[in-house]
Design an enzyme around this catalytic site. Structure first.
Site, mmCIF file in Angstrom:
data_model
loop_
_atom_site.group_PDB
_atom_site.id
_atom_site.type_symbol
_atom_site.label_atom_id
_atom_site.label_comp_id
_atom_site.label_asym_id
_atom_site.label_seq_id
_atom_site.Cartn_x
_atom_site.Cartn_y
_atom_site.Cartn_z
ATOM 1 N N ASP A 108 35.775 25.270 31.992
ATOM 2 C CA ASP A 108 35.954 23.842 32.275
ATOM 3 C C ASP A 108 34.592 23.155 32.143
ATOM 4 O OD1 ASP A 108 34.464 23.913 34.671
ATOM 5 O OD2 ASP A 108 36.213 23.971 35.981
ATOM 6 N N THR A 166 32.521 22.015 34.174
ATOM 7 C CA THR A 166 31.516 22.279 35.220
ATOM 8 C C THR A 166 31.538 23.770 35.596
ATOM 9 O OG1 THR A 166 33.192 21.637 36.856
ATOM 10 C CG2 THR A 166 31.586 19.950 36.224
ATOM 11 N N ASP A 177 38.588 49.609 45.541
ATOM 12 C CA ASP A 177 37.945 50.875 45.941
ATOM 13 C C ASP A 177 36.618 51.135 45.223
ATOM 14 O OD1 ASP A 177 38.809 51.383 43.376
ATOM 15 O OD2 ASP A 177 40.067 53.106 43.883
ATOM 16 N N HIS A 197 38.689 42.563 39.103
ATOM 17 C CA HIS A 197 38.996 43.667 38.183
ATOM 18 C C HIS A 197 38.931 45.027 38.873
ATOM 19 C CE1 HIS A 197 38.900 41.725 33.956
ATOM 20 N NE2 HIS A 197 39.240 40.836 34.866
ATOM 21 N N PRO A 233 45.337 41.946 33.672
ATOM 22 C CA PRO A 233 46.007 40.887 32.908
ATOM 23 C C PRO A 233 45.212 40.535 31.650
ATOM 24 C CG PRO A 233 45.035 40.010 34.931
ATOM 25 C CD PRO A 233 44.889 41.488 34.987
ATOM 26 N N ASN A 259 37.560 44.789 30.100
ATOM 27 C CA ASN A 259 36.220 44.883 30.700
ATOM 28 C C ASN A 259 35.085 45.042 29.689
ATOM 29 O OD1 ASN A 259 37.207 44.736 33.331
ATOM 30 N ND2 ASN A 259 37.487 46.954 33.491
ATOM 31 N N HIS A 281 38.687 30.579 37.425
ATOM 32 C CA HIS A 281 38.159 30.177 36.116
ATOM 33 C C HIS A 281 37.540 28.785 36.156
ATOM 34 C CE1 HIS A 281 40.425 33.224 33.312
ATOM 35 N NE2 HIS A 281 39.513 33.783 34.088
ATOM 36 N N VAL A 337 42.930 47.580 39.712
ATOM 37 C CA VAL A 337 43.069 48.960 39.208
ATOM 38 C C VAL A 337 43.026 49.925 40.396
ATOM 39 C CG1 VAL A 337 42.175 50.673 37.586
ATOM 40 C CG2 VAL A 337 41.931 48.238 37.080
ATOM 41 N N ARG A 368 34.505 38.139 39.399
ATOM 42 C CA ARG A 368 35.379 38.865 38.465
ATOM 43 C C ARG A 368 35.330 40.375 38.722
ATOM 44 N NH1 ARG A 368 34.944 39.785 32.583
ATOM 45 N NH2 ARG A 368 37.055 39.818 31.732
ATOM 46 N N GLU A 427 35.976 52.695 33.815
ATOM 47 C CA GLU A 427 36.836 51.519 33.642
ATOM 48 C C GLU A 427 36.091 50.387 32.928
ATOM 49 O OE1 GLU A 427 38.417 50.529 37.539
ATOM 50 O OE2 GLU A 427 39.177 52.579 37.799
#
Length: 316
Positions: free
Chosen positions: A237, A239, A72, A64, A162, A92, A192, A68, A60, A86
């Protein structure tokens, strides 16, 4: 005439070299520090072995970061008088994690390379891949050579990340703004298949949605009351520590945890692909790897742009 053609040939060769120098390559560190990638892999494997959830967290961070202003390493920067981190953005705050593992990787990579050689942005890209592999998922060749930003933007993060409440048209638009198509959207959402979410984020869906399996909603309400329990966790989910297709199987059964998850299978243009992934792990794996490479290519700083940070949390 000969001198003009010689000039053009040299110009062409120089341009070719410049393009090579400033484009990402899986071999970027092969000669300058061949020990770098094995060092990253060792620390990621150990961290994920200690806490399987860390795999989802590291994946993640890369996602993320890239959304943005490109991949970088801006997400890793702490606040300074010049900008707010951020990490405080809506998508976040109290949510992104794994920064200590990134610090650990950075220290070890700089040690084995003898100096700061690998950018924090590249560390995020490699750690994301190694996390997926550690939890049984596909591998891919990570393109390398990103440089680190010297600034960050909480405001931009607020506007471009998002949100869990987005419907399908909003998600498609959001990914399109990053140069990613609907196939990338569905494949990358498949990340996910790992990890968990907080009650605060999915509460509205389990109490108010109509496109939800009633038994699933009831099960989730048991640990996510209407008030309180904001930080209580639930897996995406069944698992959450295994990279598989259970996430997509859930969506087909209307058991998506977030509104933005179920939006992918709700009578819209992505239904068919969700169905395909739910029954074809190989297709999902192939597309996920391809989309991760594509996402990792969003606006990288290369060449003389940016810097190689000594400490991932602050600019040099």
């Amino acid at each position: 005439m000969a001198s003009l053609s010689t000039f053009l040939l040299h110009a062409f060769l120089w341009l070719g070299l410049a393009t090579t120098a400033f484009s990402l390559s899986p071999k970027f560190y092969d000669r300058v520090c061949p020990q770098a990638l094995p060092a990253i892999r060792r620390i990621v494997q150990a961290a994920v072995h200690r806490e399987p959830r860390m795999g989802a967290s590291l994946l993640r961070l890369h996602f993320h970061d890239c959304f943005v202003n490109g991949c970088d390493g801006s997400l890793l920067l702490d606040s300074t008088p010049a900008f707010e981190t951020e990490k405080n953005a809506r998508g976040n705050l109290n949510s992104v994690r794994g920064f200590e593992v990134v610090d650990q990787i950075k220290a070890e990579v700089d040690r084995v390379c003898g100096r700061p050689t690998v950018s924090c942005a590249d560390i995020l890209a490699v750690a994301a891949r190694d996390s997926v592999v550690a939890l049984g998922g596909p591998t891919w060749k990570v393109r390398l050579g990103r440089r680190d930003s010297t600034t960050a933007s909480r405001a931009l993060a607020d506007s471009v990340l998002p949100s869990a409440s987005m419907d399908l048209p909003a998600l498609i638009d959001n990914f399109k703004n990053q140069g990613l198509n609907q196939r990338d959207l569905v494949a990358l959402s498949g990340g996910h298949t790992l990890g968990v979410s907080r009650c605060l984020i999915f509460r509205n869906r389990i109490y108010n949605a109509t496109n939800i399996d009633p038994a699933f909603a009831k099960e989730r309400r048991a640990t996510c009351p209407r008030t309180g329990g904001n930080a209580n966790l639930a897996p995406f989910d069944p698992t959450p520590a295994k990279f598989d297709t259970a996430y997509f199987k859930n969506l087909v059964k209307q058991r998506g945890l977030l509104t933005s998850d179920q939006a992918l299978f709700n009578g819209g243009s992505t239904d068919k692909l969700v169905k395909t992934y739910s029954s074809n792990p190989d297709v999902f794996w192939h597309d996920f790897a391809k989309s991760m490479i594509k996402m990792g290519n969003i606006k990288p700083s290369t060449g003389k742009q940016g810097q190689i940070r000594v400490n991932c949390r602050k600019a040099n």
